[in-house]
Each structure stands twice: as structure tokens, then as C-alpha cells.
Design a protein around this motif. Structure first.
Motif, PDB file in Angstrom:
ATOM      1  N   VAL A   1       0.837  -1.203   0.000  1.00  0.00           N
ATOM      2  CA  VAL A   1       0.000   0.000   0.000  1.00  0.00           C
ATOM      3  C   VAL A   1       0.872   1.254   0.000  1.00  0.00           C
ATOM      4  O   VAL A   1       0.590   2.213  -0.737  1.00  0.00           O
ATOM      5  CB  VAL A   1      -0.971  -0.014   1.202  1.00  0.00           C
ATOM      6  CG1 VAL A   1      -1.651   1.331   1.368  1.00  0.00           C
ATOM      7  CG2 VAL A   1      -1.996  -1.114   1.036  1.00  0.00           C
ATOM      8  N   GLN A   2       1.929   1.269   0.788  1.00  0.00           N
ATOM      9  CA  GLN A   2       2.810   2.442   0.824  1.00  0.00           C
ATOM     10  C   GLN A   2       3.483   2.690  -0.521  1.00  0.00           C
ATOM     11  O   GLN A   2       3.560   3.825  -0.992  1.00  0.00           O
ATOM     12  CB  GLN A   2       3.850   2.286   1.925  1.00  0.00           C
ATOM     13  CG  GLN A   2       3.289   2.409   3.318  1.00  0.00           C
ATOM     14  CD  GLN A   2       4.314   2.136   4.402  1.00  0.00           C
ATOM     15  OE1 GLN A   2       5.415   1.662   4.127  1.00  0.00           O
ATOM     16  NE2 GLN A   2       3.944   2.421   5.642  1.00  0.00           N
TER      17      GLN A   2
ATOM     18  N   ILE B   1       3.491   5.824  -5.825  1.00  0.00           N
ATOM     19  CA  ILE B   1       3.313   5.890  -7.279  1.00  0.00           C
ATOM     20  C   ILE B   1       2.082   6.725  -7.624  1.00  0.00           C
ATOM     21  O   ILE B   1       2.131   7.587  -8.517  1.00  0.00           O
ATOM     22  CB  ILE B   1       3.172   4.474  -7.885  1.00  0.00           C
ATOM     23  CG1 ILE B   1       4.433   3.652  -7.669  1.00  0.00           C
ATOM     24  CG2 ILE B   1       2.795   4.526  -9.361  1.00  0.00           C
ATOM     25  CD1 ILE B   1       5.640   4.152  -8.424  1.00  0.00           C
ATOM     26  N   ALA B   2       0.987   6.505  -6.907  1.00  0.00           N
ATOM     27  CA  ALA B   2      -0.244   7.264  -7.165  1.00  0.00           C
ATOM     28  C   ALA B   2      -0.026   8.751  -6.908  1.00  0.00           C
ATOM     29  O   ALA B   2      -0.474   9.593  -7.689  1.00  0.00           O
ATOM     30  CB  ALA B   2      -1.383   6.728  -6.293  1.00  0.00           C
ATOM     31  N   GLU B   3       0.679   9.067  -5.834  1.00  0.00           N
ATOM     32  CA  GLU B   3       0.951  10.476  -5.511  1.00  0.00           C
ATOM     33  C   GLU B   3       1.822  11.123  -6.578  1.00  0.00           C
ATOM     34  O   GLU B   3       1.604  12.278  -6.959  1.00  0.00           O
ATOM     35  CB  GLU B   3       1.641  10.553  -4.147  1.00  0.00           C
ATOM     36  CG  GLU B   3       1.864  11.967  -3.649  1.00  0.00           C
ATOM     37  CD  GLU B   3       2.529  11.986  -2.284  1.00  0.00           C
ATOM     38  OE1 GLU B   3       3.147  13.014  -1.960  1.00  0.00           O
ATOM     39  OE2 GLU B   3       2.436  10.984  -1.555  1.00  0.00           O
ATOM     40  N   ALA B   4       2.805  10.390  -7.071  1.00  0.00           N
ATOM     41  CA  ALA B   4       3.689  10.932  -8.114  1.00  0.00           C
ATOM     42  C   ALA B   4       2.915  11.209  -9.401  1.00  0.00           C
ATOM     43  O   ALA B   4       3.262  12.134 -10.148  1.00  0.00           O
ATOM     44  CB  ALA B   4       4.824   9.951  -8.395  1.00  0.00           C
TER      45      ALA B   4
ATOM     46  N   THR C   1      -3.606  -0.432 -11.329  1.00  0.00           N
ATOM     47  CA  THR C   1      -2.383  -0.241 -12.127  1.00  0.00           C
ATOM     48  C   THR C   1      -1.200   0.150 -11.249  1.00  0.00           C
ATOM     49  O   THR C   1      -0.062  -0.210 -11.547  1.00  0.00           O
ATOM     50  CB  THR C   1      -2.594   0.823 -13.216  1.00  0.00           C
ATOM     51  OG1 THR C   1      -3.031   2.042 -12.600  1.00  0.00           O
ATOM     52  CG2 THR C   1      -3.606   0.366 -14.243  1.00  0.00           C
ATOM     53  N   HIS C   2      -1.465   0.876 -10.174  1.00  0.00           N
ATOM     54  CA  HIS C   2      -0.382   1.241  -9.253  1.00  0.00           C
ATOM     55  C   HIS C   2       0.169   0.001  -8.566  1.00  0.00           C
ATOM     56  O   HIS C   2       1.384  -0.151  -8.411  1.00  0.00           O
ATOM     57  CB  HIS C   2      -0.876   2.254  -8.208  1.00  0.00           C
ATOM     58  CG  HIS C   2      -1.374   3.529  -8.815  1.00  0.00           C
ATOM     59  ND1 HIS C   2      -2.620   4.019  -8.537  1.00  0.00           N
ATOM     60  CD2 HIS C   2      -0.817   4.390  -9.689  1.00  0.00           C
ATOM     61  CE1 HIS C   2      -2.806   5.148  -9.210  1.00  0.00           C
ATOM     62  NE2 HIS C   2      -1.719   5.387  -9.921  1.00  0.00           N
ATOM     63  N   LEU C   3      -0.729  -0.880  -8.154  1.00  0.00           N
ATOM     64  CA  LEU C   3      -0.294  -2.131  -7.527  1.00  0.00           C
ATOM     65  C   LEU C   3       0.448  -3.019  -8.516  1.00  0.00           C
ATOM     66  O   LEU C   3       1.442  -3.658  -8.168  1.00  0.00           O
ATOM     67  CB  LEU C   3      -1.489  -2.876  -6.939  1.00  0.00           C
ATOM     68  CG  LEU C   3      -2.112  -2.217  -5.707  1.00  0.00           C
ATOM     69  CD1 LEU C   3      -3.439  -2.867  -5.374  1.00  0.00           C
ATOM     70  CD2 LEU C   3      -1.168  -2.298  -4.525  1.00  0.00           C
TER      71      LEU C   3
ATOM     72  N   PRO D   1       6.191  -6.463  -9.047  1.00  0.00           N
ATOM     73  CA  PRO D   1       7.420  -7.239  -9.327  1.00  0.00           C
ATOM     74  C   PRO D   1       8.556  -6.960  -8.348  1.00  0.00           C
ATOM     75  O   PRO D   1       9.170  -7.886  -7.808  1.00  0.00           O
ATOM     76  CB  PRO D   1       7.801  -6.813 -10.750  1.00  0.00           C
ATOM     77  CG  PRO D   1       6.520  -6.354 -11.358  1.00  0.00           C
ATOM     78  CD  PRO D   1       5.743  -5.741 -10.224  1.00  0.00           C
ATOM     79  N   GLN D   2       8.830  -5.704  -8.074  1.00  0.00           N
ATOM     80  CA  GLN D   2       9.925  -5.379  -7.144  1.00  0.00           C
ATOM     81  C   GLN D   2       9.561  -5.770  -5.717  1.00  0.00           C
ATOM     82  O   GLN D   2      10.418  -6.234  -4.962  1.00  0.00           O
ATOM     83  CB  GLN D   2      10.257  -3.879  -7.206  1.00  0.00           C
ATOM     84  CG  GLN D   2      11.471  -3.499  -6.400  1.00  0.00           C
ATOM     85  CD  GLN D   2      12.741  -4.195  -6.893  1.00  0.00           C
ATOM     86  OE1 GLN D   2      12.998  -4.236  -8.087  1.00  0.00           O
ATOM     87  NE2 GLN D   2      13.516  -4.736  -5.973  1.00  0.00           N
TER      88      GLN D   2
END
Length: 104
Positions: A73-74, A79-82, A91-93, A98-99
Motif C-alpha cells: 500500500v505504501q 506511485i499514485a501520488e507521483a 495499475t499502481h499495484l 514485481p519489485q
């Protein structure tokens, strides 16, 4: 460690039991039912013994899952904030997964 912020051990145990029973059924389907019937001492075979987890293993599994979900979630929120989004989307998840899996 706060118990309020983790998964219930009963829930995790139920999920584990579901996975174990499905895998046992898959093994039986692959091997055929005759293979289990022909086995000497089938009641004591490792394949036929019920799988279980002790209480400490369940607590540790709950904590690991809590850490995994929190980290996911963090990272997705970053990513969502960026991107300027207000909500975390699938899509953010997908982008962080992978990483995250490599890190865990």
C-alpha cells in the motif's frame, strides 16, 4: 507489536488449510487413487497425515502478511501520488508488484 493491526490467526489458518487441502486433492488427482491404496501403512504415510501449523508459526505468518500488505500500500501510494492521483488504482499495484515480490 500491536495485535489490533494484524490479521486474525484463525483467518490465516483457514486460508492455509484451504490451500493444503487443494494441494492434497491435486496430488491425488495426479497420482491416481490406486497409488494411495497400494501404499503399505497408508495411514502413517507423510502424504496422508494432516498438515498443521503451530501457534507461533501462525502469528509469524500474520505479521509477515501485515508487513507485506502495508509495504504494498505504501509503495502504491507513492506511485499514485507521483502521478497526481487521489486513489490507489490496480495499475499502481501492478507496477510495484514485481519489485515487492523480489524484496520479500
Amino acid at each position: 507489536m500491536e495485535d489490533n493491526n494484524t490479521f486474525e490467526t484463525d483467518l490465516i489458518h483457514a486460508i492455509f488449510k484451504l490451500v493444503w487441502s487443494r494441494r492434497a486433492l491435486e496430488r491425488q488427482m495426479l497420482e491416481g487413487t490406486d497409488a494411495l491404496d497400494c501404499e503399505v501403512g497408508a495411514g502413517t504415510s507423510k502424504k496422508n497425515r494432516p498438515t498443521s501449523a503451530n501457534a507461533n508459526a501462525l502469528k509469524l505468518s500474520c505479521e509477515l502478511l501485515r508487513n507485506f500488505v502495508t509495504e504494498a500500500v505504501q509503495r502504491a501510494a507513492t506511485i499514485a501520488e507521483a502521478e497526481g492521483a487521489d486513489k490507489i488504482e490496480a495499475t499502481h499495484l501492478e507496477r510495484i508488484l514485481p519489485q515487492l515480490l523480489l524484496d520479500f
